[in-house]
Design an enzyme around this catalytic site. Structure first.
Site, PDB file in Angstrom:
ATOM      1  N   LYS A   1      -3.134   6.095   1.718  1.00  0.00           N
ATOM      2  CA  LYS A   1      -2.485   4.859   2.165  1.00  0.00           C
ATOM      3  C   LYS A   1      -3.569   3.879   2.604  1.00  0.00           C
ATOM      4  O   LYS A   1      -4.367   4.176   3.492  1.00  0.00           O
ATOM      5  CB  LYS A   1      -1.532   5.158   3.323  1.00  0.00           C
ATOM      6  CG  LYS A   1      -0.937   3.892   3.926  1.00  0.00           C
ATOM      7  CD  LYS A   1       0.185   4.198   4.888  1.00  0.00           C
ATOM      8  CE  LYS A   1       0.646   2.920   5.573  1.00  0.00           C
ATOM      9  NZ  LYS A   1       1.771   3.158   6.481  1.00  0.00           N
TER      10      LYS A   1
ATOM     11  N   LYS B   1      -0.272   4.479  -1.921  1.00  0.00           N
ATOM     12  CA  LYS B   1       0.387   3.272  -1.425  1.00  0.00           C
ATOM     13  C   LYS B   1      -0.648   2.231  -1.039  1.00  0.00           C
ATOM     14  O   LYS B   1      -1.594   2.591  -0.342  1.00  0.00           O
ATOM     15  CB  LYS B   1       1.230   3.655  -0.198  1.00  0.00           C
ATOM     16  CG  LYS B   1       1.866   2.486   0.497  1.00  0.00           C
ATOM     17  CD  LYS B   1       2.478   2.933   1.807  1.00  0.00           C
ATOM     18  CE  LYS B   1       2.975   1.705   2.539  1.00  0.00           C
ATOM     19  NZ  LYS B   1       3.352   1.977   3.879  1.00  0.00           N
TER      20      LYS B   1
HETATM   21  C1  PBG Z   1       4.544   2.583   8.700  1.00  0.00           C
HETATM   22  C2  PBG Z   1       4.742   2.050   7.343  1.00  0.00           C
HETATM   23  C3  PBG Z   1       4.376   0.804   6.823  1.00  0.00           C
HETATM   24  C4  PBG Z   1       4.891   0.757   5.522  1.00  0.00           C
HETATM   25  C5  PBG Z   1       5.519   1.983   5.297  1.00  0.00           C
HETATM   26  N1  PBG Z   1       5.390   2.765   6.438  1.00  0.00           N
HETATM   27  C6  PBG Z   1       3.684  -0.348   7.425  1.00  0.00           C
HETATM   28  C7  PBG Z   1       2.258  -0.295   7.796  1.00  0.00           C
HETATM   29  O1  PBG Z   1       1.547   0.686   7.583  1.00  0.00           O
HETATM   30  O2  PBG Z   1       1.838  -1.298   8.372  1.00  0.00           O
HETATM   31  C8  PBG Z   1       4.792  -0.390   4.593  1.00  0.00           C
HETATM   32  C9  PBG Z   1       5.816  -0.448   3.528  1.00  0.00           C
HETATM   33  C10 PBG Z   1       5.911  -1.741   2.821  1.00  0.00           C
HETATM   34  O3  PBG Z   1       5.093  -2.666   2.979  1.00  0.00           O
HETATM   35  O4  PBG Z   1       6.861  -1.859   2.043  1.00  0.00           O
HETATM   36  N2  PBG Z   1       3.220   2.772   9.063  1.00  0.00           N
END
Ligand code: PBG
Length: 323
Positions: free
Chosen positions: A194, A247
């Protein structure tokens, strides 16, 4: 060589093209994210994500049932509590909005796979994904809370926990706690690679989870790195992940491909909020054909190697594929 070889022969008709198509998107590939808020009868449009809503627990159950009816096998839930505090208590309160939503959805549609996003940023008042000590997110102290959050979701009936916090060691800590508590069947879908991405902007507006200070670069990955993504996946697999995730998706297709080629686990990709919002915005202006672009993007993510795609387009595209 040409003229013996003419690749256009197999492109001549739609039926021929169907026969040689290498990648076919189906509703089975899609996972719909849903945002859950307090209250009753709430279906409130989210400004930064046109076509998406804040749902109250009572209202989201029909939406989840509709999705299942359309062939979407899973939803991923994000809780947006009214009350936020430094430790994100609503994340692991058995009566927290996310726990109630899990139970209500599973009660109404037991065969729908319900995935719980496990991360503190929607629940903390500072918007970071963990416990703050000396202006830093403390890794090991955060693990305890992620474990509590996972257990609370599993007790509410969740099928899959999806840690998205990027703390080191969280998959192992969650797996161990699940096993100790007899939850040996719970699936862990780990947000393994991520990235610290600007593509999460619309989500943070929807979840009220933008960090109050600093950024997430000390825990989420540098978008410039791919070898590191393989190390992240390696560790999460060793710690007990059942599904790994890359992601965001669109700017990270090479990462999806590299992970797909390296690991034998099912691979998920998250077509995140900013990717969705860009398509919606250009579509609204008539600059692009939203539906065709969405199909092309999702097919591309699958072609790159993803077995499943978390996407805000899930409902619309499932409907389109069904019809
Ligand atoms: C929680 C999380 C996030 C997203 C999914 N889980 C936000 C982040 O990390 O700031 C983002 C999902 C999206 O942008 O559609 N940490």
């Amino acid at each position: 060589m040409f003229p013996d070889v003419r690749l256009r022969r197999l492109r001549r008709t739609e039926t021929l093209r169907r026969m040689v198509r290498e990648t076919t998107l189906t509703p089975n590939d899609l996972i719909q994210p849903l945002f859950i808020v307090e209250g009753a009868g709430v279906k409130e449009p989210i400004g930064s994500l046109p076509g998406q809503f804040h749902w109250s627990v009572d209202a989201v159950t029909d939406e989840a049932a509709d999705l299942f009816q359309l062939g979407v096998p899973a939803v991923i839930l994000f809780g947006v509590p009214d009350e936020k505090d430094p430790l994100g208590k609503q994340a692991y309160d058995p009566n927290g909005v996310i726990q109630r939503a899990i139970k209500a959805i599973k009660d109404k549609t037991p065969d729908l796979v319900v995935i719980g996003d496990v991360c503190l940023c929607e629940y903390t008042d500072h918007g970071h994904c963990g416990v703050i000590k000396d202006h830093r997110v403390d890794n090991d102290a955060t693990l305890d809370l992620l474990v509590e959050m996972s257990l609370a979701q599993v007790r509410a009936g969740v099928d899959v926990v999806a840690p998205s916090d990027m703390m080191d060691g969280r998959v192992g800590a969650i797996r161990e706690a699940l096993d100790e508590n007899g939850f040996t069947e719970t699936v862990i879908m780990s947000y393994a690679a991520k990235y610290a991405s600007a593509f999460y902007g619309p989500f943070r507006e929807a979840a009220g989870s933008a960090p109050a200070f600093g950024d997430r670069k000390s825990y989420q990955m540098d978008p410039a790195n791919v070898r590191e993504a393989l190390r992240e996946c390696d560790l999460d697999v060793a710690e007990g992940a059942d599904i790994i995730m890359v992601k965001p998706a669109m700017a990270f297709m090479d990462v999806i491909r590299a992970v797909a080629e390296t690991f034998d686990l099912p691979l998920a990709a998250y077509n995140v909020s900013g990717e969705y919002a860009m398509v919606k915005a250009a579509g609204e202006r008539g600059w692009i054909d939203e539906e065709k672009i969405a199909l092309e993007i999702l097919t591309g993510i699958k072609r790159a190697g993803a077995d499943m795609i978390l996407t805000y387009f899930a409902k619309d595209i499932a409907r389109k594929l069904a019809g």
